[in-house]
Design a protein around this motif. Sequence first.
Motif, PDB file in Angstrom:
ATOM      1  N   ALA A  96      24.930 -38.317  -9.815  1.00 55.37           N
ATOM      2  CA  ALA A  96      24.405 -39.392 -10.650  1.00 55.37           C
ATOM      3  C   ALA A  96      24.867 -39.242 -12.089  1.00 55.37           C
ATOM      4  O   ALA A  96      25.178 -40.233 -12.770  1.00 55.37           O
ATOM      5  N   ALA A  97      24.941 -37.992 -12.582  1.00 55.72           N
ATOM      6  CA  ALA A  97      25.418 -37.758 -13.953  1.00 55.72           C
ATOM      7  C   ALA A  97      26.877 -38.174 -14.095  1.00 55.72           C
ATOM      8  O   ALA A  97      27.277 -38.764 -15.106  1.00 55.72           O
ATOM      9  N   ALA A  98      27.698 -37.861 -13.075  1.00 55.09           N
ATOM     10  CA  ALA A  98      29.107 -38.265 -13.124  1.00 55.09           C
ATOM     11  C   ALA A  98      29.234 -39.784 -13.151  1.00 55.09           C
ATOM     12  O   ALA A  98      30.027 -40.346 -13.924  1.00 55.09           O
ATOM     13  N   LEU A  99      28.446 -40.468 -12.313  1.00 51.27           N
ATOM     14  CA  LEU A  99      28.508 -41.930 -12.280  1.00 51.27           C
ATOM     15  C   LEU A  99      27.946 -42.532 -13.565  1.00 51.27           C
ATOM     16  O   LEU A  99      28.433 -43.562 -14.042  1.00 51.27           O
ATOM     17  N   ALA A 100      26.916 -41.905 -14.118  1.00 53.36           N
ATOM     18  CA  ALA A 100      26.360 -42.394 -15.384  1.00 53.36           C
ATOM     19  C   ALA A 100      27.395 -42.287 -16.501  1.00 53.36           C
ATOM     20  O   ALA A 100      27.523 -43.198 -17.335  1.00 53.36           O
ATOM     21  N   ALA A 101      28.150 -41.170 -16.525  1.00 55.46           N
ATOM     22  CA  ALA A 101      29.188 -41.008 -17.545  1.00 55.46           C
ATOM     23  C   ALA A 101      30.339 -41.969 -17.315  1.00 55.46           C
ATOM     24  O   ALA A 101      30.781 -42.675 -18.232  1.00 55.46           O
ATOM     25  N   GLY A 102      30.844 -42.009 -16.077  1.00 57.13           N
ATOM     26  CA  GLY A 102      32.047 -42.785 -15.791  1.00 57.13           C
ATOM     27  C   GLY A 102      31.845 -44.277 -15.829  1.00 57.13           C
ATOM     28  O   GLY A 102      32.745 -45.018 -16.265  1.00 57.13           O
ATOM     29  N   MET A 103      30.682 -44.747 -15.391  1.00 51.60           N
ATOM     30  CA  MET A 103      30.435 -46.185 -15.308  1.00 51.60           C
ATOM     31  C   MET A 103      29.453 -46.654 -16.379  1.00 51.60           C
ATOM     32  O   MET A 103      29.778 -47.491 -17.211  1.00 51.60           O
ATOM     33  N   GLY A 104      28.239 -46.104 -16.351  1.00 55.01           N
ATOM     34  CA  GLY A 104      27.205 -46.590 -17.256  1.00 55.01           C
ATOM     35  C   GLY A 104      27.575 -46.459 -18.716  1.00 55.01           C
ATOM     36  O   GLY A 104      27.297 -47.348 -19.523  1.00 55.01           O
ATOM     37  N   VAL A 105      28.227 -45.346 -19.095  1.00 55.76           N
ATOM     38  CA  VAL A 105      28.622 -45.130 -20.485  1.00 55.76           C
ATOM     39  C   VAL A 105      30.099 -45.484 -20.683  1.00 55.76           C
ATOM     40  O   VAL A 105      30.451 -46.364 -21.471  1.00 55.76           O
ATOM     41  N   GLY A 106      30.968 -44.795 -19.965  1.00 53.28           N
ATOM     42  CA  GLY A 106      32.401 -44.974 -20.196  1.00 53.28           C
ATOM     43  C   GLY A 106      32.883 -46.385 -20.006  1.00 53.28           C
ATOM     44  O   GLY A 106      33.767 -46.859 -20.727  1.00 53.28           O
ATOM     45  N   ARG A 107      32.289 -47.095 -19.063  1.00 52.90           N
ATOM     46  CA  ARG A 107      32.770 -48.443 -18.785  1.00 52.90           C
ATOM     47  C   ARG A 107      31.914 -49.513 -19.461  1.00 52.90           C
ATOM     48  O   ARG A 107      32.418 -50.444 -20.059  1.00 52.90           O
ATOM     49  N   PHE A 108      30.590 -49.383 -19.380  1.00 49.33           N
ATOM     50  CA  PHE A 108      29.726 -50.480 -19.781  1.00 49.33           C
ATOM     51  C   PHE A 108      29.060 -50.323 -21.139  1.00 49.33           C
ATOM     52  O   PHE A 108      28.355 -51.228 -21.573  1.00 49.33           O
TER      53      PHE A 108
END
Length: 381
Positions: A32-44
């Motif tokens: 979940a942390a990886a997805l939060a970094a890659g998508m929630g923060v890095g992308r959006f």
Amino acid sequence: MTPMSLPGRRQASAAGRLRQPTAGWGLAGQGAAALAAGMGVGRFVYTPILPLMQLSPRVGAGLATANYLGYLLGAVITIAAPPLVRSRLVLRAALVVLVATLALMPTATTWWPALRLLAGVASALIFVGASTTMLTTLSPHLVGWSIGGVGAGIALSGVAVLAVHTWQQAWWTATALAAVLTAIAWRLPAATPPATHRQPRPTPAGRRSFAVALTSYSLEGVGYIIAGTFLVAAIDQSVPGHAGTAAWILVGLAALPSSAFWAWLSHKHSRRGLLVSALVLQSFGIALPAVLGGVVPALLSAALFGATFLGINTTVLAIGAELRIPRAVAILTTGYSIGQVLGPLAVNPLLHNGYRLPLLLGAALVALAATTATFLTNQES
């Protein structure tokens, strides 16, 4: 967004691959942390930062397109080179590159398009790699919650932007947040190779339904990304204060449990019906701030958008996997990613009058996706 199919977890051996409960939650937290970094923060994170940057709508759309094009490129790379999906080194490198692109945004202004494109590639590699690990090692319940990390990242990015005053501070805060999430995700293991087995051949009806699913999902990609890019800016135009950023936080909070929730509903209802319902709700939510001003419609719009976009991803990809089409998830993901590239380009001629018409177009495209989905053949009922 392009979450991987929940049915893909069935390729894993339940006895040999599913982790023990405590270890499973720990692994889910890392994923979940990886997805939060890659998508929630890095992308959006770009969505709530966009109003602070005070760019023209067309320049803002151009930067968004660069990021979505990078994401499409990253998705294609994972299709062309499957071993990259199961490499811990690639996942870690993508996380580091992502943090670096965020850190450079406040200073390397002439490189913005390249930085956002590179961030898109990194986000795709992170999402596919981390999701594959989740799908091949965790129970369905934990998979849903780990994918909800995308929503957690969106909410955290909104809080981070709310706490600053300038767009430069916003990017630096996003950098720090992504770095912390990267540290949490650093020990995430590589994905387990899937079991090999002979795939049943698709039926003619299955091929027709897959064409319908691909069309619907591609339309959803175009419509959803219009809202995903401009929702905060549109709300900020009509509602004073920090309503737009608050709405974005609500998007993330609503998205956090949504993947697990829609997966749970699929055990009780047909996926076709769930897909149509989610698309209709999302279309209504996207149109709401374009039709009605005020805080309440803005927050309702955010809640509906957050509660549906991950659910639509997981539901349509589950349908694709059931239809027995070779590389169904890869094909659907590509169609969805192409739709996301086209979204900002489609609304670019409309942006000179603000965001009302783009949001209405996005809502219309999602409604068309819902109409298209009604022609799906129920495979599970």
